[in-house]
Design an enzyme around this catalytic site. Structure first.
Site, short mmCIF file in Angstrom:
data_model
loop_
_atom_site.label_atom_id
_atom_site.label_comp_id
_atom_site.label_asym_id
_atom_site.label_seq_id
_atom_site.Cartn_x
_atom_site.Cartn_y
_atom_site.Cartn_z
N ASP A 160 0.80 -1.24 0.00
CA ASP A 160 0.00 0.00 0.00
C ASP A 160 0.82 1.27 0.00
O ASP A 160 0.25 2.37 -0.09
CB ASP A 160 -0.97 -0.01 1.19
CG ASP A 160 -0.25 -0.22 2.54
OD1 ASP A 160 0.91 0.20 2.68
OD2 ASP A 160 -0.88 -0.81 3.45
N HIS B 6 6.56 -7.67 -1.38
CA HIS B 6 5.47 -8.10 -2.25
C HIS B 6 5.10 -7.06 -3.30
O HIS B 6 4.03 -7.12 -3.89
CB HIS B 6 4.24 -8.48 -1.40
CG HIS B 6 4.46 -9.69 -0.54
ND1 HIS B 6 3.61 -10.09 0.46
CD2 HIS B 6 5.46 -10.62 -0.56
CE1 HIS B 6 4.08 -11.19 1.04
NE2 HIS B 6 5.20 -11.53 0.44
N GLY C 242 2.31 -6.98 13.13
CA GLY C 242 1.06 -7.05 12.37
C GLY C 242 1.06 -8.06 11.24
O GLY C 242 0.44 -7.82 10.20
N SER D 102 0.42 -12.31 10.33
CA SER D 102 -0.04 -13.60 10.85
C SER D 102 1.08 -14.63 10.84
O SER D 102 0.89 -15.75 11.31
CB SER D 102 -1.23 -14.10 10.03
OG SER D 102 -0.87 -14.16 8.67
P1 OAD Z 1 -2.73 -11.27 7.56
O1 OAD Z 1 -4.05 -10.73 7.18
O2 OAD Z 1 -2.46 -12.72 7.33
O3 OAD Z 1 -2.48 -11.01 9.10
C1 OAD Z 1 -2.73 -9.78 9.69
C2 OAD Z 1 -2.19 -9.82 11.08
O4 OAD Z 1 -2.33 -8.52 11.63
C3 OAD Z 1 -2.93 -10.78 12.03
O5 OAD Z 1 -1.97 -11.54 12.76
C4 OAD Z 1 -3.70 -9.85 12.96
O6 OAD Z 1 -3.81 -10.38 14.28
C5 OAD Z 1 -2.80 -8.63 12.95
N1 OAD Z 1 -3.47 -7.36 13.26
C6 OAD Z 1 -4.75 -6.99 13.01
N2 OAD Z 1 -4.96 -5.72 13.43
C7 OAD Z 1 -3.78 -5.28 13.93
C8 OAD Z 1 -3.34 -4.05 14.50
N3 OAD Z 1 -4.16 -3.00 14.65
N4 OAD Z 1 -2.06 -3.96 14.91
C9 OAD Z 1 -1.21 -5.02 14.77
N5 OAD Z 1 -1.56 -6.19 14.23
C10 OAD Z 1 -2.82 -6.33 13.82
O7 OAD Z 1 -1.63 -10.36 6.85
P2 OAD Z 1 -0.10 -10.66 6.52
O8 OAD Z 1 0.54 -11.48 7.59
O9 OAD Z 1 0.52 -9.37 6.18
O10 OAD Z 1 0.57 -11.69 0.31
O11 OAD Z 1 -0.24 -11.52 5.23
C11 OAD Z 1 0.91 -11.85 4.55
C12 OAD Z 1 0.67 -11.94 3.10
O12 OAD Z 1 -0.44 -12.82 2.88
C13 OAD Z 1 0.23 -10.66 2.42
O13 OAD Z 1 1.30 -9.82 2.09
C14 OAD Z 1 -0.44 -11.17 1.21
C15 OAD Z 1 -1.23 -12.29 1.81
O14 OAD Z 1 -1.48 -13.35 1.03
C16 OAD Z 1 0.50 -11.39 -0.99
O15 OAD Z 1 -0.35 -10.68 -1.45
C17 OAD Z 1 1.56 -12.02 -1.83
#
Ligand code: OAD
Length: 267
Positions: free
Chosen positions: A128, A143, A212, A214
């Site tokens: 973003d 990414h 932040g 998963s």
């Molecule tokens: P996820 O959607 O898998 O995980 C989001 C994480 O953020 C979770 O562990 C939530 O508990 C946490 N979370 C939510 N609100 C929050 C807050 N206010 N402060 C801190 N943490 C918070 O997202 P990613 O781990 O980024 O890949 O996902 C990884 C990749 O999976 C993405 O980049 C994307 C997706 O498939 C591609 O597009 C290639």
């Protein structure tokens, strides 16, 4: 501020690390580590942008399905081959949802952290651009970036904020081939060199924040594992437990904006 104290003892790289303190003590410990740190590496995920209004992918976020298609299909290399206009439509939709959103305190706190350190690297899984807009420099976009397109043939790139003429898919101005979003799709490799630079920073750091995410998507999650193996102190910031939580030295449970503001505040 911090939701919960995480009291834990964990054996990490052969060393017994005890945290039997309150959330406030743990926060002070992390702040002290940051003051002493010489090299910091940060990995961020969708949770960092959640407080800006960007949906996360998992755990209640609403970016997981679009027009009945799972995110993993519409954002895949297979779909790019099969239906490039549909992939453009999906990313146009996501750009439209992002266009008015602003960096939040988590992005600003990380930009401030960088300002106070000689050696700092930030790798993000987010596309973003909000870290850069908050002032972070040299962001390692693992990414890609949703605001860029690149040619499917010749590697030319355009900035969609300034050079989008609305044609879908845009034709490359250098060679005429169709362009594609400059993001990593499922089934694709990370951009050349970016992971390697992030891995080098993770290897060298003495303090690593995992914020932040998963912790499910590789190779991004290899980065804190590399830092851990190299002996860094690992801090996770997330309101939820993740598969990586038990391997961290400290887990600060809470929203990234609030926790990072507390970690980087001068007081
Ligand atoms: P996820 O959607 O898998 O995980 C989001 C994480 O953020 C979770 O562990 C939530 O508990 C946490 N979370 C939510 N609100 C929050 C807050 N206010 N402060 C801190 N943490 C918070 O997202 P990613 O781990 O980024 O890949 O996902 C990884 C990749 O999976 C993405 O980049 C994307 C997706 O498939 C591609 O597009 C290639």
């Amino acid at each position: 501020m911090l939701d919960t104290a995480v009291a834990r003892s964990a054996t990490i790289a052969g060393e017994l690390v005890m945290h039997t303190n309150t959330a406030s003590d743990l926060l002070q410990e992390v702040r002290a580590r940051l003051r002493r740190a010489r090299r910091v590496f940060v990995l961020t995920g969708a949770g960092v942008s959640a407080e800006s209004g960007v949906p996360t992918f998992r755990g209640g976020g609403n970016a997981a399905v679009w027009k009945g298609m799972p995110f993993s299909l519409i954002s895949s290399a297979e779909m790019l081959e099969r239906d490039l206009p549909a992939v453009w439509e999906w990313f146009d939709y996501r750009r439209d949802a992002l266009k008015d959103l602003q960096p939040n305190p988590a992005h600003h706190a990380l930009a401030k952290m960088q300002d106070n350190l000689d050696s700092f690297a930030l790798g993000t899984q987010n596309i973003d651009d909000l870290h850069t807009r908050a002032g972070s420099r040299g962001v390692l976009e693992l990414h890609g970036n949703i605001w860029r397109a690149r040619c499917t043939r010749c590697q030319a790139r355009i900035d969609l904020r300034t050079a989008d003429e609305g044609e879908r898919p845009p034709a490359c101005r250098t060679c005429g081939a169709p362009m594609r979003p400059d993001v990593v799709l499922f089934g694709e490799m990370l951009p050349a060199g970016v992971f390697e630079r992030a891995a080098a920073a993770a290897m060298r750091c003495d303090l690593c924040f995992v914020v932040g995410t998963s912790a499910l998507v590789y190779p991004a999650m290899q980065l804190p594992e590399i830092a851990l193996q190299a002996g860094a102190y690992i801090v996770e910031i997330n309101p939820e437990q993740t598969p990586f939580s038990d391997r961290c030295h400290a887990t600060l449970q809470g929203r990234a904006g609030e926790v990072l503001k507390a970690v980087t505040s001068d007081g």
